[in-house]
Design an enzyme around this catalytic site. Sequence first.
Site, PDB file in Angstrom:
ATOM      1  N   CYS A  44       0.826  -1.208   0.000  1.00 12.25           N
ATOM      2  CA  CYS A  44       0.000   0.000   0.000  1.00 12.25           C
ATOM      3  C   CYS A  44       0.861   1.259   0.000  1.00 12.25           C
ATOM      4  O   CYS A  44       0.689   2.149  -0.826  1.00 12.25           O
ATOM      5  CB  CYS A  44      -0.919  -0.038   1.227  1.00 12.25           C
ATOM      6  SG  CYS A  44      -1.880   1.445   1.443  1.00 12.25           S
ATOM      7  N   CYS A  49      -1.590   1.722  -3.046  1.00 14.04           N
ATOM      8  CA  CYS A  49      -2.547   2.820  -2.847  1.00 14.04           C
ATOM      9  C   CYS A  49      -1.914   4.209  -2.832  1.00 14.04           C
ATOM     10  O   CYS A  49      -2.381   5.113  -3.513  1.00 14.04           O
ATOM     11  CB  CYS A  49      -3.283   2.653  -1.514  1.00 14.04           C
ATOM     12  SG  CYS A  49      -3.433   0.977  -0.916  1.00 14.04           S
ATOM     13  N   LYS A  52       0.001   5.395  -6.074  1.00 13.39           N
ATOM     14  CA  LYS A  52      -1.009   5.430  -7.137  1.00 13.39           C
ATOM     15  C   LYS A  52      -1.919   6.644  -6.989  1.00 13.39           C
ATOM     16  O   LYS A  52      -2.216   7.338  -7.947  1.00 13.39           O
ATOM     17  CB  LYS A  52      -1.831   4.146  -7.081  1.00 13.39           C
ATOM     18  CG  LYS A  52      -2.928   4.116  -8.099  1.00 13.39           C
ATOM     19  CD  LYS A  52      -3.982   3.126  -7.718  1.00 13.39           C
ATOM     20  CE  LYS A  52      -4.846   3.611  -6.571  1.00 13.39           C
ATOM     21  NZ  LYS A  52      -5.766   2.581  -6.106  1.00 13.39           N
ATOM     22  N   TYR A 183      -9.039  -3.393 -11.721  1.00  9.72           N
ATOM     23  CA  TYR A 183      -9.047  -1.984 -11.346  1.00  9.72           C
ATOM     24  C   TYR A 183      -7.669  -1.340 -11.463  1.00  9.72           C
ATOM     25  O   TYR A 183      -7.546  -0.165 -11.814  1.00  9.72           O
ATOM     26  CB  TYR A 183      -9.665  -1.791  -9.952  1.00  9.72           C
ATOM     27  CG  TYR A 183      -8.749  -2.048  -8.775  1.00  9.72           C
ATOM     28  CD1 TYR A 183      -8.021  -1.013  -8.211  1.00  9.72           C
ATOM     29  CD2 TYR A 183      -8.615  -3.316  -8.214  1.00  9.72           C
ATOM     30  CE1 TYR A 183      -7.179  -1.239  -7.129  1.00  9.72           C
ATOM     31  CE2 TYR A 183      -7.787  -3.554  -7.149  1.00  9.72           C
ATOM     32  CZ  TYR A 183      -7.067  -2.511  -6.602  1.00  9.72           C
ATOM     33  OH  TYR A 183      -6.234  -2.726  -5.539  1.00  9.72           O
ATOM     34  N   HIS A 442     -27.265  21.517  -0.901  1.00  6.68           N
ATOM     35  CA  HIS A 442     -27.393  22.176  -2.195  1.00  6.68           C
ATOM     36  C   HIS A 442     -26.387  23.309  -2.323  1.00  6.68           C
ATOM     37  O   HIS A 442     -26.161  24.019  -1.348  1.00  6.68           O
ATOM     38  CB  HIS A 442     -28.826  22.723  -2.327  1.00  6.68           C
ATOM     39  CG  HIS A 442     -29.114  23.264  -3.671  1.00  6.68           C
ATOM     40  ND1 HIS A 442     -29.250  22.461  -4.794  1.00  6.68           N
ATOM     41  CD2 HIS A 442     -29.271  24.551  -4.096  1.00  6.68           C
ATOM     42  CE1 HIS A 442     -29.490  23.230  -5.843  1.00  6.68           C
ATOM     43  NE2 HIS A 442     -29.501  24.498  -5.444  1.00  6.68           N
ATOM     44  N   GLU A 447     -26.394  15.505  -3.642  1.00  7.29           N
ATOM     45  CA  GLU A 447     -27.799  15.583  -3.220  1.00  7.29           C
ATOM     46  C   GLU A 447     -28.694  14.691  -4.079  1.00  7.29           C
ATOM     47  O   GLU A 447     -29.796  14.334  -3.688  1.00  7.29           O
ATOM     48  CB  GLU A 447     -28.303  17.034  -3.212  1.00  7.29           C
ATOM     49  CG  GLU A 447     -28.388  17.697  -4.560  1.00  7.29           C
ATOM     50  CD  GLU A 447     -28.817  19.167  -4.477  1.00  7.29           C
ATOM     51  OE1 GLU A 447     -29.777  19.463  -3.754  1.00  7.29           O
ATOM     52  OE2 GLU A 447     -28.170  20.012  -5.129  1.00  7.29           O
TER      53      GLU A 447
HETATM   54  P1  FAD Z   1       1.291  -6.112   2.015  1.00  7.55           P
HETATM   55  O1  FAD Z   1       0.916  -4.722   2.282  1.00  7.55           O
HETATM   56  O2  FAD Z   1       1.573  -6.486   0.609  1.00  7.55           O
HETATM   57  O3  FAD Z   1       2.572  -6.415   2.927  1.00  7.55           O
HETATM   58  C1  FAD Z   1       3.315  -7.599   2.833  1.00  7.55           C
HETATM   59  C2  FAD Z   1       4.720  -7.315   3.286  1.00  7.55           C
HETATM   60  O4  FAD Z   1       5.378  -8.549   3.549  1.00  7.55           O
HETATM   61  C3  FAD Z   1       5.560  -6.589   2.255  1.00  7.55           C
HETATM   62  O5  FAD Z   1       6.121  -5.432   2.820  1.00  7.55           O
HETATM   63  C4  FAD Z   1       6.622  -7.623   1.847  1.00  7.55           C
HETATM   64  O6  FAD Z   1       7.861  -7.016   1.495  1.00  7.55           O
HETATM   65  C5  FAD Z   1       6.724  -8.442   3.122  1.00  7.55           C
HETATM   66  N1  FAD Z   1       7.246  -9.792   2.926  1.00  7.55           N
HETATM   67  C6  FAD Z   1       6.834 -10.712   2.021  1.00  7.55           C
HETATM   68  N2  FAD Z   1       7.472 -11.882   2.201  1.00  7.55           N
HETATM   69  C7  FAD Z   1       8.318 -11.707   3.249  1.00  7.55           C
HETATM   70  C8  FAD Z   1       9.246 -12.567   3.937  1.00  7.55           C
HETATM   71  N3  FAD Z   1       9.379 -13.842   3.596  1.00  7.55           N
HETATM   72  N4  FAD Z   1       9.970 -12.040   4.959  1.00  7.55           N
HETATM   73  C9  FAD Z   1       9.821 -10.745   5.338  1.00  7.55           C
HETATM   74  N5  FAD Z   1       8.936  -9.906   4.741  1.00  7.55           N
HETATM   75  C10 FAD Z   1       8.183 -10.382   3.708  1.00  7.55           C
HETATM   76  N6  FAD Z   1      -5.938  -1.214  -1.637  1.00  7.55           N
HETATM   77  C11 FAD Z   1      -6.823  -0.267  -1.276  1.00  7.55           C
HETATM   78  O7  FAD Z   1      -7.502  -0.433  -0.261  1.00  7.55           O
HETATM   79  N7  FAD Z   1      -6.986   0.894  -2.001  1.00  7.55           N
HETATM   80  C12 FAD Z   1      -6.250   1.136  -3.107  1.00  7.55           C
HETATM   81  O8  FAD Z   1      -6.401   2.173  -3.743  1.00  7.55           O
HETATM   82  C13 FAD Z   1      -5.292   0.167  -3.515  1.00  7.55           C
HETATM   83  N8  FAD Z   1      -4.516   0.383  -4.586  1.00  7.55           N
HETATM   84  C14 FAD Z   1      -3.585  -0.549  -4.956  1.00  7.55           C
HETATM   85  C15 FAD Z   1      -2.798  -0.298  -6.063  1.00  7.55           C
HETATM   86  C16 FAD Z   1      -1.865  -1.203  -6.477  1.00  7.55           C
HETATM   87  C17 FAD Z   1      -1.004  -0.912  -7.667  1.00  7.55           C
HETATM   88  C18 FAD Z   1      -1.687  -2.424  -5.729  1.00  7.55           C
HETATM   89  C19 FAD Z   1      -0.653  -3.429  -6.153  1.00  7.55           C
HETATM   90  C20 FAD Z   1      -2.447  -2.680  -4.611  1.00  7.55           C
HETATM   91  C21 FAD Z   1      -3.422  -1.734  -4.222  1.00  7.55           C
HETATM   92  N9  FAD Z   1      -4.239  -1.961  -3.117  1.00  7.55           N
HETATM   93  C22 FAD Z   1      -5.174  -1.021  -2.746  1.00  7.55           C
HETATM   94  C23 FAD Z   1      -4.178  -3.224  -2.353  1.00  7.55           C
HETATM   95  C24 FAD Z   1      -3.405  -3.074  -1.040  1.00  7.55           C
HETATM   96  O9  FAD Z   1      -2.145  -2.508  -1.308  1.00  7.55           O
HETATM   97  C25 FAD Z   1      -3.269  -4.444  -0.389  1.00  7.55           C
HETATM   98  O10 FAD Z   1      -4.547  -5.011  -0.232  1.00  7.55           O
HETATM   99  C26 FAD Z   1      -2.617  -4.362   0.992  1.00  7.55           C
HETATM  100  O11 FAD Z   1      -1.350  -3.773   0.906  1.00  7.55           O
HETATM  101  C27 FAD Z   1      -2.515  -5.778   1.583  1.00  7.55           C
HETATM  102  O12 FAD Z   1      -1.868  -5.734   2.824  1.00  7.55           O
HETATM  103  P2  FAD Z   1      -1.117  -7.004   3.405  1.00  7.55           P
HETATM  104  O13 FAD Z   1      -0.781  -6.648   4.813  1.00  7.55           O
HETATM  105  O14 FAD Z   1      -1.905  -8.213   3.149  1.00  7.55           O
HETATM  106  O15 FAD Z   1       0.217  -7.154   2.538  1.00  7.55           O
END
Ligand code: FAD
Length: 458
Positions: A44, A49, A52, A183, A442, A447
């Site tokens: 994110c 997010c 973007k 999306y 308004h 509205e």
């Molecule tokens: P993540 O946030 O992906 O975190 C996972 C973390 O784990 C990462 O930092 C990664 O480096 C770490 N990791 C992975 N494997 C290991 C390991 N073995 N050891 C140590 N660290 C590790 N959501 C919205 O709500 N609104 C939006 O507008 C939106 N826009 C998006 C736009 C794009 C381009 C993308 C790709 C996603 C978007 N999302 C949006 C989705 C949102 O980013 C994800 O749903 C959210 O980040 C998921 O959170 P998470 O905690 O599951 O994983």
Amino acid sequence: MSAEYEYDLFVIGAGSGGVRAARMAASTGARVGIAEDRYLGGTCVNVGCVPKKLYAYASHFQDNFSDAEGFGWQMAGPATFNWATLRDNKTSEISRLNGIYQRMLEGAGVTLFNARARLLDPHTVSLVSQGSETQVTAKQILLATGGWPWVPDFPGCEHAINSNQVFDLQNFPNRFLVLGGGYIAVEFASIFNGLGSETHLIYRGELFLKGFDQEVREFTCEEMAKKGVNLHFNTNIERIEPNGTALNVHLTTGEVLEVDAVLAATGRRANTEGLGLEAVGITLDASGKIPINERYETQVRSVLALGDLTNGPELTPVALAEAMQLVDTHFNKTEPKPLDYATIPTAVFCHPNIGTVGLSEEAAREKHTKICVYRTDFRSMKHTLSGNTERVLMKLIVDDETDVVVGAHMVGEDAGELIQGIAIAVRAGLTKRDFDCTVGIHPTGAEEFVTMREPSRY
Ligand code: FAD
């Protein structure tokens, strides 16, 4: 607390869900560690997010500049756009956010490891950092490693970039092509079109944004085409061939497009590579996600999982809400109400924006015996002077039997901002009569949501 283990909770992945769970668990007095091998804040903050939305803001200025003329504003000359300024300002902002995440974790008393983590057994994690390995033990381990972009295999696919890479392009692509119909594809097509690229969106299906309300999809398609995005449906990429610094993209229709960058926004997969799932006996479900029960427990009870790694909407607020529930369940020992996945609002930051909550018209027709659809589309007051031909669509889907509003949809400026408020009403199960009894503000476009008196269809 268990003296048997070094930590009560050890979190793998410091993204949206992992950081929230770690901080909240630590605030209950639990001993918490977290490992992150890439960037604090996860997808994110770093490649999702946040960057973007910053780019989406940037891309709206082109319209704003031309809209301003009808209101009497004159620019000294044509507006020009500098990609490096946007990209580098974005990078500085993300560094600032990374620092905030680090301080939040430290402030909460969470021990942070900059390391790649792997499960060794149900209570042990291997941490590898700069070639050296340590091990930690924990009573419970939380997998929060999110997702990773997936690109299909086709000749020349190595010339395509994914959504992790698109934010940091060295040069601005004057000709930009997006492959995909989800999306993320639709948003990036709007962003680069707004920033001034000649933009193509290629999608193998009939229409993008599958799963959204059909009328919303069609309306968005018309509006994006009006703004100049070249939409190619029922089309795929056959191959990509380099052509000097450009790329020749051969389409299944026989057409060849010469572009400067190809973004494959073709889906994301659960990020489980090298996580050691096989070592503890966790298997993935048919969609490649980690199965969990209502307590966020995997097949191995001491190993928990949440967020994009598991089934459910891939959204930051969902990962955050799941983290809060997980901590309530395991550390506050309360039995939280299950999350209401049916009324999760969402936005698509294309041009114009989409905001949506609850059922689409099609889903409502399947679920309810009879529905009423209230819909309106109009040119907003702002565009009476700007000359901009952009239109707004608003839609309420009502269950005829109970009068409950089961879905609300909007395509138009700031639709996400507006639908967030409407989502409270839909989540609360309010009726169309409640909407009608609410006095409008308004003059606003919003509205219309409380003044649509007659159903457009049943
Ligand atoms: P993540 O946030 O992906 O975190 C996972 C973390 O784990 C990462 O930092 C990664 O480096 C770490 N990791 C992975 N494997 C290991 C390991 N073995 N050891 C140590 N660290 C590790 N959501 C919205 O709500 N609104 C939006 O507008 C939106 N826009 C998006 C736009 C794009 C381009 C993308 C790709 C996603 C978007 N999302 C949006 C989705 C949102 O980013 C994800 O749903 C959210 O980040 C998921 O959170 P998470 O905690 O599951 O994983």
